[in-house]
Scaffold this active site. Sequence first.
Site, mmCIF file in Angstrom:
data_model
loop_
_atom_site.group_PDB
_atom_site.id
_atom_site.type_symbol
_atom_site.label_atom_id
_atom_site.label_comp_id
_atom_site.label_asym_id
_atom_site.label_seq_id
_atom_site.Cartn_x
_atom_site.Cartn_y
_atom_site.Cartn_z
ATOM 1 N N THR A 118 0.883 -1.195 -0.109
ATOM 2 C CA THR A 118 0.122 0.020 -0.003
ATOM 3 C C THR A 118 0.699 1.302 -0.141
ATOM 4 O O THR A 118 2.110 1.320 0.424
ATOM 5 C CB THR A 118 -0.808 0.179 1.377
ATOM 6 N N TYR A 142 -1.563 0.191 10.342
ATOM 7 C CA TYR A 142 -1.747 -0.427 9.033
ATOM 8 C C TYR A 142 -0.531 -0.381 8.026
ATOM 9 O O TYR A 142 -0.015 -1.450 7.360
ATOM 10 C CB TYR A 142 -2.996 0.216 8.360
#
Length: 328
Positions: A118, A142
């Site tokens: 990501t 995250y």
Amino acid sequence: MAQHVLVTGGAGYIGAHACKVLKAAGFVPVTFDNISTGWEEAVKFGPLVRGDLMNRPEIDAALALYKPVAVMHFAALSLVGESMKDPATYWRVNVNGALNLLEATVAAGIRNFVFSSTCATYGDQDGVLLDEGTPQRPINAYGGSKLAIEEMVRNFGPAHGLNSVIFRYFNVAGADPEAEVGEQHTPETHLIPLMLDAVAGKRPALTVFGTDYDTRDGTCVRDYVHVMDLVDAHVLGLKWLLKGGESRVFCLGTGNGFSVREVIEASRTVTNRDVPVVFGDRRAGDAVTLVSGSEAAIRDLGWNPARSTLRDMIGDAWRWAQAEPFQR
Ligand code: UDP
């Protein structure tokens, strides 16, 4: 015989779309999923193994049964806000799950691994266009957990002969234009589905998180990629590995940044309806701007993100929202 690919998280949003295009490309996608955030009804394109990445024997059994030529690893907890409230769970589930999967993969003699990473691994970089060489400095748990997994995947290369393609996604949006699968999360936290829920009257309003950012209109800027374009890149990455290509990292973004206000404006044009909006505080963990500055996937994989326009992404998401969404 058709080649099998193990798809962790194949019942989730991106994984289910990946299964659709893998099948269309002649592979058999084998979904490995614990259905904690995914949907059994989304597994339409190949077999489902209900299993948990925290349970190594379940992974070993799936690999022994289907003998896949590659593993695509989508399964993860993936919400920035939630990761700031409960970092331990993010580190435990994402990192331990990936480590179990990597160990099982090399133990089974599989040499090809495609990993969903990501742009959240970059953190906040003050308007810099992000590419594969940009230093990674995550600002939320995250992104931190995904960066740790990237490092593990890279370490497994020289040590175990594992060839990998790591994709760093920007903001994935839209749905299968045929509406066989689409985006559905419980709870929903993503901008476009929440906005369309507000348009459809399923929620009173969309809350815009922060209007005082240092951007052209005060709201955060993101680089939105159509989920079908994104999963096309995965098939290209898989073929790259199967042809003996070297391990690579690719950013998957279009280079076009849109603010939250611009997304709302585009929705008005696409749906021809108003978006009820309220303006709220910033959300913890949000970077100001995340935009890709990379063309490597286009150049080296032959990727063509032609559907990644706000019009197509919002239009396909709108069509999906009006189809039969999955039921719990
Ligand atoms: N956002 C918002 N309201 C919402 C959900 C998201 O204003 O209800 C904003 C969020 O702050 C971010 C952008 O929309 O700037 C995209 O957020 P999303 O959660 O969809 O993806 P993320 O960037 O966190 O991966």
